[in-house]
Write an enzyme that holds these catalytic residues in place. Structure first.
Site, PDB file in Angstrom:
ATOM      1  CG  MET A 179       2.870   1.237   6.453  1.00 37.37           C
ATOM      2  SD  MET A 179       1.128   1.629   6.773  1.00 37.37           S
ATOM      3  CE  MET A 179       0.770   0.697   8.263  1.00 37.37           C
ATOM      4  CG  HIS A 228      -3.430   2.836   3.784  1.00 41.40           C
ATOM      5  ND1 HIS A 228      -3.045   2.475   5.061  1.00 41.40           N
ATOM      6  CD2 HIS A 228      -2.426   2.415   2.962  1.00 41.40           C
ATOM      7  CE1 HIS A 228      -1.866   1.874   5.016  1.00 41.40           C
ATOM      8  NE2 HIS A 228      -1.478   1.806   3.765  1.00 41.40           N
ATOM      9  CG  MET A 245      -2.402  -1.598   3.327  1.00 38.42           C
ATOM     10  SD  MET A 245      -2.866  -1.618   5.063  1.00 38.42           S
ATOM     11  CE  MET A 245      -4.379  -0.655   4.968  1.00 38.42           C
ATOM     12  CG  MET A 303      -6.372  -4.034   4.822  1.00 43.65           C
ATOM     13  SD  MET A 303      -5.877  -4.694   6.418  1.00 43.65           S
ATOM     14  CE  MET A 303      -5.710  -3.191   7.389  1.00 43.65           C
ATOM     15  CB  SER A 347      -7.770   4.152  11.006  1.00 46.41           C
ATOM     16  OG  SER A 347      -8.031   2.919  10.370  1.00 46.41           O
ATOM     17  CG  ASP A 367      -1.676   3.996   8.926  1.00 41.87           C
ATOM     18  OD1 ASP A 367      -2.198   3.784  10.037  1.00 41.87           O
ATOM     19  OD2 ASP A 367      -2.129   3.539   7.850  1.00 41.87           O
ATOM     20  CG  HIS A 383      -6.506   6.058   7.266  1.00 44.12           C
ATOM     21  ND1 HIS A 383      -5.565   6.544   6.382  1.00 44.12           N
ATOM     22  CD2 HIS A 383      -6.138   4.776   7.521  1.00 44.12           C
ATOM     23  CE1 HIS A 383      -4.670   5.597   6.113  1.00 44.12           C
ATOM     24  NE2 HIS A 383      -5.002   4.510   6.792  1.00 44.12           N
ATOM     25  CG  ASP A 399      -6.658   1.255   7.161  1.00 37.29           C
ATOM     26  OD1 ASP A 399      -5.634   1.671   6.580  1.00 37.29           O
ATOM     27  OD2 ASP A 399      -6.983   1.607   8.312  1.00 37.29           O
TER      28      ASP A 399
HETATM   29  C1  DX5 Z   1      -3.030  -0.937   9.487  1.00 36.38           C
HETATM   30  C2  DX5 Z   1      -3.728   0.296   8.996  1.00 36.38           C
HETATM   31  C3  DX5 Z   1      -3.875   1.369   9.983  1.00 36.38           C
HETATM   32  C4  DX5 Z   1      -4.597   1.000  11.253  1.00 36.38           C
HETATM   33  C5  DX5 Z   1      -3.959   1.761  12.365  1.00 36.38           C
HETATM   34  O1  DX5 Z   1      -2.395  -1.608   8.449  1.00 36.38           O
HETATM   35  O2  DX5 Z   1      -3.073   0.838   7.870  1.00 36.38           O
HETATM   36  O3  DX5 Z   1      -4.512   2.495   9.382  1.00 36.38           O
HETATM   37  O4  DX5 Z   1      -5.953   1.283  11.237  1.00 36.38           O
HETATM   38  O5  DX5 Z   1      -4.526   1.363  13.550  1.00 36.38           O
HETATM   39  P1  DX5 Z   1      -3.956   1.845  14.944  1.00 36.38           P
HETATM   40  O6  DX5 Z   1      -4.072   3.335  14.978  1.00 36.38           O
HETATM   41  O7  DX5 Z   1      -4.828   1.151  15.929  1.00 36.38           O
HETATM   42  O8  DX5 Z   1      -2.519   1.394  15.022  1.00 36.38           O
HETATM   43 ZN    ZN Z   2      -3.936   2.722   7.118  1.00 42.24          ZN
END
Ligand code: DX5
Ligand code: ZN
Length: 245
Positions: free
Chosen positions: A158, A87, A89, A58, A30, A196, A54, A56
């Site tokens: 998650m 991903h 969010m 947000m 990620s 994740d 990956h 993220d």
């Molecule tokens: C959090 C993200 C994850 C995050 C995971 O909402 O969806 O992808 O990057 O990070 P780690 O591996 O540090 O828990």
């Molecule tokens: Zn993620």
């Protein structure tokens, strides 16, 4: 048929059978845990050692955090050949998700909690050329979504509360992985089950044993001195846990 060709044919059939039984492990670092001013370097650092990157997304509404959007995904697509695993969010994925597919994302995952019509959106994503992913957050039961899974390529479970990296893995989330994997196997679905949150050397084996075959890791990869080496170590642990005992 020559002996050599017959041997190759047998080998091909065996490989096909193996793949039908178990898809290859996917390791997806990620970028959330990378330096956002050096994303291209972060991608290059794991090239050859990972399967997906990956990303993220947000929006400061669906989750409190704010990260990146289409312009950066567009630049990443140009900067790396590693398939992008977006991903989302975000609220209102019906408005935004297809845009990520059109930018060339390999897999686009949106949250069940944010989608009015997940099946319609999955179809739109596939039409736009991407794999379709459904994500469920920490407090969402998987049972409500099992019937939808034939419409999806990926189910992201998650293993933390979505929003921030660096949180502690929640083992109880693996019950959802087991439920989804049993459902997918029973229905002969080709479904990636991606975990994740908090995936690291000491948690990846349990997730793999539960039935996950795609593993997101932020801190465990980009927090390491050698991200590629950390990714290879994660893969070895997942493969060992997934191989039949
Ligand atoms: C959090 C993200 C994850 C995050 C995971 O909402 O969806 O992808 O990057 O990070 P780690 O591996 O540090 O828990
Ligand atoms: Zn993620």
């Amino acid at each position: 048929m020559s002996g050599l060709r017959r041997g190759f044919a047998t080998y091909t059939v065996r490989v096909a059978q193996f793949q039908a039984a178990q898809a290859d492990t996917v390791i997806a670092p990620s970028l959330l845990a990378a330096d956002f001013a050096r994303l291209a370097e972060a991608a290059a650092a794991v090239e050859g050692a990972v399967d997906w990157l990956h990303v993220d997304v947000m929006d400061n509404h669906f989750v409190p955090n704010l990260t990146l959007g289409p312009p950066i995904v567009k630049s990443l697509k140009a900067a790396t050949g590693i398939p992008l695993d977006c991903h989302l969010m975000i609220e209102d994925p019906a408005r935004w998700a297809v845009g990520y597919a059109e930018l060339g994302a390999y897999n686009v995952t949106f949250h069940a909690e944010a989608a009015d019509d997940p099946v319609a959106l999955a179809k739109d994503l596939r039409t736009a050329g991407a794999k379709a992913g459904l994500a469920i957050d920490r407090d969402t039961a998987v049972e409500d979504y099992l019937d939808l899974l034939p419409e999806f390529d990926t189910l992201l479970i998650m293993t933390i509360k979505a929003g921030f990296g660096g949180q502690q893995f929640i083992p109880a989330m693996l019950d959802k992985v087991r439920t989804a994997r049993a459902h997918a196997s029973g229905g002969h679905l080709e479904l990636r089950i991606e975990v994740d949150g908090g995936i690291a050397d000491d948690t990846i084996a349990a997730a793999a044993e539960a039935g996950a075959d795609a593993f997101v890791a932020g801190t465990a990869v980009y927090g390491a001195d050698d991200p590629a080496d950390a990714a290879r170590r994660l893969r070895a642990r997942a493969d060992a846990a997934r191989s039949p005992h």
